[in-house]
Design an enzyme around this catalytic site. Structure first.
Site, PDB file in Angstrom:
ATOM      1  N   SER A  78       5.241  -6.984   3.426  1.00 46.52           N
ATOM      2  CA  SER A  78       5.784  -7.298   4.745  1.00 46.52           C
ATOM      3  C   SER A  78       6.555  -8.630   4.710  1.00 46.52           C
ATOM      4  CB  SER A  78       4.636  -7.376   5.752  1.00 46.52           C
ATOM      5  OG  SER A  78       3.727  -8.370   5.337  1.00 46.52           O
ATOM      6  N   LYS A 119      -1.080  -7.033  -9.307  1.00 48.30           N
ATOM      7  CA  LYS A 119      -2.059  -7.186  -8.219  1.00 48.30           C
ATOM      8  C   LYS A 119      -1.665  -6.124  -7.174  1.00 48.30           C
ATOM      9  CE  LYS A 119      -3.011  -8.425  -4.565  1.00 48.30           C
ATOM     10  NZ  LYS A 119      -3.431  -7.379  -3.545  1.00 48.30           N
ATOM     11  N   PHE A 169       0.809  -1.222   0.000  1.00 52.71           N
ATOM     12  CA  PHE A 169       0.000   0.000   0.000  1.00 52.71           C
ATOM     13  C   PHE A 169       0.840   1.269   0.000  1.00 52.71           C
ATOM     14  CE2 PHE A 169       0.826  -0.220   4.601  1.00 52.71           C
ATOM     15  CZ  PHE A 169       1.051   1.116   4.890  1.00 52.71           C
ATOM     16  N   GLU A 228      -4.990  -3.702  -2.174  1.00 54.73           N
ATOM     17  CA  GLU A 228      -6.434  -3.432  -2.224  1.00 54.73           C
ATOM     18  C   GLU A 228      -6.798  -2.204  -1.393  1.00 54.73           C
ATOM     19  OE1 GLU A 228      -4.752  -5.787  -0.788  1.00 54.73           O
ATOM     20  OE2 GLU A 228      -5.846  -6.898   0.742  1.00 54.73           O
ATOM     21  N   GLU A 237       8.989  -4.223  13.265  1.00 54.60           N
ATOM     22  CA  GLU A 237       8.846  -3.091  12.349  1.00 54.60           C
ATOM     23  C   GLU A 237       7.592  -2.325  12.754  1.00 54.60           C
ATOM     24  OE1 GLU A 237       7.590  -3.931   8.284  1.00 54.60           O
ATOM     25  OE2 GLU A 237       8.856  -2.296   7.559  1.00 54.60           O
ATOM     26  N   CYS A 286       9.570   1.715   3.573  1.00 57.02           N
ATOM     27  CA  CYS A 286      10.466   0.616   3.952  1.00 57.02           C
ATOM     28  C   CYS A 286      11.885   1.113   4.125  1.00 57.02           C
ATOM     29  CB  CYS A 286      10.427  -0.479   2.912  1.00 57.02           C
ATOM     30  SG  CYS A 286      11.089   0.072   1.353  1.00 57.02           S
TER      31      CYS A 286
HETATM   32  P1  NAD Z   1       1.432  -6.663   3.032  1.00 56.26           P
HETATM   33  O1  NAD Z   1       2.466  -7.729   3.105  1.00 56.26           O
HETATM   34  O2  NAD Z   1       0.315  -6.691   3.991  1.00 56.26           O
HETATM   35  O3  NAD Z   1       0.752  -6.662   1.570  1.00 56.26           O
HETATM   36  C1  NAD Z   1       1.520  -6.660   0.396  1.00 56.26           C
HETATM   37  C2  NAD Z   1       0.731  -7.367  -0.709  1.00 56.26           C
HETATM   38  O4  NAD Z   1       0.483  -8.717  -0.326  1.00 56.26           O
HETATM   39  C3  NAD Z   1      -0.631  -6.728  -0.981  1.00 56.26           C
HETATM   40  O5  NAD Z   1      -0.845  -6.683  -2.375  1.00 56.26           O
HETATM   41  C4  NAD Z   1      -1.612  -7.656  -0.273  1.00 56.26           C
HETATM   42  O6  NAD Z   1      -2.860  -7.722  -0.909  1.00 56.26           O
HETATM   43  C5  NAD Z   1      -0.915  -9.003  -0.350  1.00 56.26           C
HETATM   44  N1  NAD Z   1      -1.226  -9.857   0.819  1.00 56.26           N
HETATM   45  C6  NAD Z   1      -1.506  -9.430   2.084  1.00 56.26           C
HETATM   46  N2  NAD Z   1      -1.724 -10.494   2.886  1.00 56.26           N
HETATM   47  C7  NAD Z   1      -1.582 -11.603   2.132  1.00 56.26           C
HETATM   48  C8  NAD Z   1      -1.671 -12.992   2.393  1.00 56.26           C
HETATM   49  N3  NAD Z   1      -1.963 -13.462   3.607  1.00 56.26           N
HETATM   50  N4  NAD Z   1      -1.466 -13.842   1.378  1.00 56.26           N
HETATM   51  C9  NAD Z   1      -1.165 -13.390   0.151  1.00 56.26           C
HETATM   52  N5  NAD Z   1      -1.065 -12.092  -0.164  1.00 56.26           N
HETATM   53  C10 NAD Z   1      -1.254 -11.191   0.811  1.00 56.26           C
HETATM   54  O7  NAD Z   1       2.229  -5.267   3.077  1.00 56.26           O
HETATM   55  P2  NAD Z   1       1.609  -3.804   3.158  1.00 56.26           P
HETATM   56  O8  NAD Z   1       1.054  -3.602   4.513  1.00 56.26           O
HETATM   57  O9  NAD Z   1       0.780  -3.515   1.979  1.00 56.26           O
HETATM   58  O10 NAD Z   1       2.956  -2.936   3.003  1.00 56.26           O
HETATM   59  C11 NAD Z   1       3.779  -2.586   4.071  1.00 56.26           C
HETATM   60  C12 NAD Z   1       4.954  -3.531   4.192  1.00 56.26           C
HETATM   61  O11 NAD Z   1       5.690  -3.558   2.971  1.00 56.26           O
HETATM   62  C13 NAD Z   1       5.965  -3.098   5.244  1.00 56.26           C
HETATM   63  O12 NAD Z   1       6.393  -4.242   5.942  1.00 56.26           O
HETATM   64  C14 NAD Z   1       7.105  -2.507   4.434  1.00 56.26           C
HETATM   65  O13 NAD Z   1       8.373  -2.543   5.052  1.00 56.26           O
HETATM   66  C15 NAD Z   1       7.077  -3.370   3.229  1.00 56.26           C
HETATM   67  N6  NAD Z   1       7.704  -2.718   2.095  1.00 56.26           N
HETATM   68  C16 NAD Z   1       8.926  -3.179   1.708  1.00 56.26           C
HETATM   69  C17 NAD Z   1       9.573  -2.566   0.661  1.00 56.26           C
HETATM   70  C18 NAD Z   1      10.911  -3.050   0.219  1.00 56.26           C
HETATM   71  O14 NAD Z   1      11.346  -2.620  -0.819  1.00 56.26           O
HETATM   72  N7  NAD Z   1      11.569  -3.931   0.942  1.00 56.26           N
HETATM   73  C19 NAD Z   1       8.979  -1.490  -0.010  1.00 56.26           C
HETATM   74  C20 NAD Z   1       7.712  -1.063   0.404  1.00 56.26           C
HETATM   75  C21 NAD Z   1       7.087  -1.694   1.465  1.00 56.26           C
END
Ligand code: NAD
Length: 494
Positions: A226, A173, A149, A176, A379, A281
Site C-alpha cells: 500500500s 519477507k 498479500f 504474513e 483505494e 493493483c
Molecule cells: P501492505 O502495505 O499492508 O503490506 C505489504 C507488506 O508490507 C507486507 O509484507 C506487510 O507485512 C508489510 N507491512 C505492513 N504494514 C507495515 C508497517 N507498518 N511497517 C512495515 N511493513 C509493513 O499491503 P497489502 O495489504 O499486503 O497489499 C495490498 C496493497 O498493495 C494495495 O494497496 C495494492 O494496491 C498494493 N499493491 C500494489 C502493487 C503495485 O504493483 N503497485 C501490486 C500489488 C499490490
C-alpha cells in the site's frame, strides 16, 4: 494448528521470537495456520547467512545460474496446480485466477533465464592508442523483497528471479496473511539446485521490515504494497543508504469514449473490476463514461454483474472468491454503505453477502461518483466498480491526471489518433488501449507513477536488471600478450 516457519539455508527453521500471526481460510473465515513472526535477532541471523552465501554464488558462472533457473521453471510448470491450491486456501482466489497469477509469474522466471545476454556490458576498442574501455554490471550483495498479500506467488517472482540471476542473495519477507506459497517456491528452488543461503524466506511484520530497512548488510529493498507503507519503506530505506524501489496503491481509471464498442468495454470493465474480488493493483476501479453513452454503458455493466458467480475456490463454478480478511471485507462494505450519503447512486449493493462466515462480498456498482467522495478518493481494493460521468475526452483525461495515483489506466475507443494522444498525455505508468489490465510482459518493466511508485526503477524486466546490479567501467591498456599454449579440447564455458 499448522505452523508455518522460516526458510533458511534450504531448510525449514522454526521461529524463536515467541510471536506468531494468524493465517485464515478466507472462504470459511476460520484460522487454519499460524505463522512465525521474526524478531530483530532472527532477521540479523538470516542476513548473516545470506551474506555468507554471496561470494560463492556471485562467483558461480552465469550459465550454471541460468541452468538452475531453467530447472526452476520446469518445476514451477509441473507444480502449477499444487501452488495454486495454496493461493486458493490462504488468499481465497479461484483456481483460474490463481493459475493466471502463476503463469504471469513464470514469465519472469523465463526472462531471468536469459541472464547471460541480460548482463552484457559494452566494449569500446581503441578509445585511445592501445586503450580499451568497457562496462560491466556486478551484483549488489544481500537484497531484500517485501511483498503484499494479493499476489503471493507472482510478486515474489517479479523480484527474486532477476535478483538471484544477477548474482545477489535474496531475502523474501512475504505477506504474513498468505505465507505458504513462498515456502513452496523456496522448496522448488532447492530442488532445482540453488545453493544454501541464496534464497531465504523470513516471515514477519513491521519488526522484521524495520530491521531489513536499517541493517547495514542489506544493499537494496524491493517493496510492493500500500502507498503509506511504500512511502515509509522508501524514506527509511534510502535514509539508511539503500537502493529502494517501492510500489504502492492505485486507483485505475478506464475512459470509455462514445465511439467504443460498448459491449466490449462493459465485458472488459466487469472482468477487470471484479476479477480476484478487485484485490489487484491493476484492477479497474473507476469507469469514466462520456455523457452521451453513460446511461447505455451503465445498463450494460449492471446487466452483467448479477451473472458473476461468487463462491469459494473449491467450487469449480465460482468466478470470484472472498476478500483477504474480515476487517478488509468490512472496510470495503463501508465504502458501499456510505456512498449514497455522499451523493453517489448505488446501482448494485453487494454487502448482503457480508453476512457469510467467509469474507465474501458480492460485486457492487456505484454511479455518479465524484472527487471528494471517499469511494472515489481512496483505494477500495475490493469488488466495487464506480462510474464517473464526464463531458468529454478532455475532462476524462484531466480527471485521471488530477488523481494522486498513476499505476494503470485504459482507454476504450476505435479512434487511433485519440488513443495515441491519450498515451502521450496521460500521467500514468502503464496504459492500455482497449486492454483493461495492461500488466507489461516480463521483458518490459512494471511500475506506476506518482503515489503508485517511490524510487526511479520500475520492477522486473530490463529495469529489474539495472536495479539489482551496479555498473563499473574499466579503462585498460595491455602490453603485447606473448603467452599461448596448445589445447585440442573443445572450448567450454564452465
Ligand atoms: P501492505 O502495505 O499492508 O503490506 C505489504 C507488506 O508490507 C507486507 O509484507 C506487510 O507485512 C508489510 N507491512 C505492513 N504494514 C507495515 C508497517 N507498518 N511497517 C512495515 N511493513 C509493513 O499491503 P497489502 O495489504 O499486503 O497489499 C495490498 C496493497 O498493495 C494495495 O494497496 C495494492 O494496491 C498494493 N499493491 C500494489 C502493487 C503495485 O504493483 N503497485 C501490486 C500489488 C499490490
Amino acid at each position: 494448528m499448522q505452523r508455518i516457519s522460516h526458510w533458511v539455508n534450504n531448510k525449514v527453521v522454526a521461529g524463536t521470537s515467541g510471536r506468531t500471526g494468524k493465517v485464515f481460510n478466507p472462504a470459511t473465515g476460520e484460522q487454519q495456520a499460524e505463522v512465525d513472526l521474526a524478531s530483530t535477532a532472527e532477521v540479523d541471523a538470516v542476513i548473516a547467512k545470506s551474506k555468507a552465501a554471496f561470494p560463492e554464488w556471485r562467483a558461480t558462472g552465469m550459465s550454471r545460474r541460468a541452468e538452475i533457473m531453467f530447472r526452476t521453471r520446469e518445476l514451477l510448470d509441473a507444480n502449477r496446480k499444487e501452488l495454486a491450491t495454496f493461493l486458493t486456501l490462504e488468499h481465497g482466489k479461484v483456481p483460474s485466477d490463481a493459475l493466471g497469477e502463476i503463469a504471469r509469474g513464470i514469465e519472469n522466471i523465463e526472462f531471468a533465464c536469459g541472464i547471460p545476454a541480460l548482463m552484457k556490458g559494452g566494449y569500446s576498442e581503441q578509445a585511445s592508442g592501445g586503450v580499451d574501455v568497457y562496462s560491466i554490471r556486478q551484483p549488489l550483495g544481500v537484497v531484500a523483497g517485501i511483498t503484499p498479500f494479493n499476489f503471493p506467488a507472482m510478486v515474489p517472482m517479479w523480484m527474486f528471479a532477476n535478483a538471484i540471476m544477477c548474482g545477489n542473495t535474496f531475502i523474501l519477507k512475504p505477506s504474513e496473511k498468505d505465507p505458504s506459497a513462498s515456502m513452496f517456491i523456496a522448496d522448488l528452488l532447492r530442488q532445482a539446485g540453488l545453493p544454501d543461503g541464496v534464497f531465504n524466506v523470513l516471515h514477519g511484520d513491521k519488526e522484521a521490515v524495520d530491521r531489513l530497512l536499517v541493517h547495514p548488510d542489506i544493499q537494496s529493498v524491493s517493496f510492493v504494497g500500500s502507498t503509506p507503507i511504500a512511502k515509509y519503506v522508501y524514506e527509511t530505506g534510502t535514509k539508511n543508504g539503500k537502493r529502494v524501489q517501492a510500489l504502492g496503491g492505485a486507483k485505475n481509471h478506464m475512459l470509455v469514449l462514445p465511439d467504443a464498442d460498448l459491449d466490449m468495454a462493459a465485458d472488459a470493465a466487469v472482468s477487470a473490476a471484479y476479477g480476484s474480488a478487485g484485490e489487484r493493483c491493476m484492477a479497474v476501479s473507476v469507469v469514466l463514461a462520456v455523457d452521451s453513452i453513460a446511461d447505455a454503458l451503465i445498463e450494460k455493466l449492471a446487466s452483467r454483474v448479477p451473472n458473476i458467480k461468487v463462491g469459494p475456490g473449491t467450487d469449480p463454478s465460482a468466478e470470484m472468491g472472498p476478500l483477504i480478511s474480515r476487517e478488509h471485507r468490512d472496510k470495503v462494505a463501508s465504502y458501499i454503505n456510505n456512498a449514497a450519503g455522499e451523493g453517489a447512486t448505488v446501482v448494485i449493493n453487494g454487502t448482503d453477502k457480508a453476512k457469510d462466515a467467509g469474507f465474501f462480498l458480492n460485486p457492487s456498482l456505484i454511479d455518479n461518483v465524484k472527487p471528494g467522495m471517499k469511494c472515489y478518493d481512496e483505494e477500495i481494493f475490493g469488488p466495487v466498480l464506480t462510474v464517473m460521468r464526464v463531458k468529454s475526452y478532455a475532462e476524462g483525461l484531466k480527471t485521471i491526471n488530477d488523481n494522486e495515483f498513476g499505476n494503470g489506466t485504459a482507454i476504450f475507443t476505435r479512434d487511433g489518433g485519440v488513443a495515441r494522444q491519450f498515451q502521450y498525455d496521460v500521467q500514468v505508468g502503464m496504459v492500455g488501449i482497449n486492454v483493461p489490465i495492461p500488466v507489461p510482459v516480463s521483458y518490459y518493466s512494471f511500475g506506476g507513477w506518482k503515489a503508485s511508485l517511490f524510487g526511479d526503477q520500475h520492477m522486473y524486466g530490463p529495469e529489474g536488471i539495472n536495479f539489482f546490479t551496479r555498473g563499473k567501467v574499466v579503462t585498460s591498456r595491455w602490453p603485447d600478450p606473448r603467452t599461448s599454449a596448445v589445447d585440442l579440447g573443445f572450448p567450454t564455458n564452465r
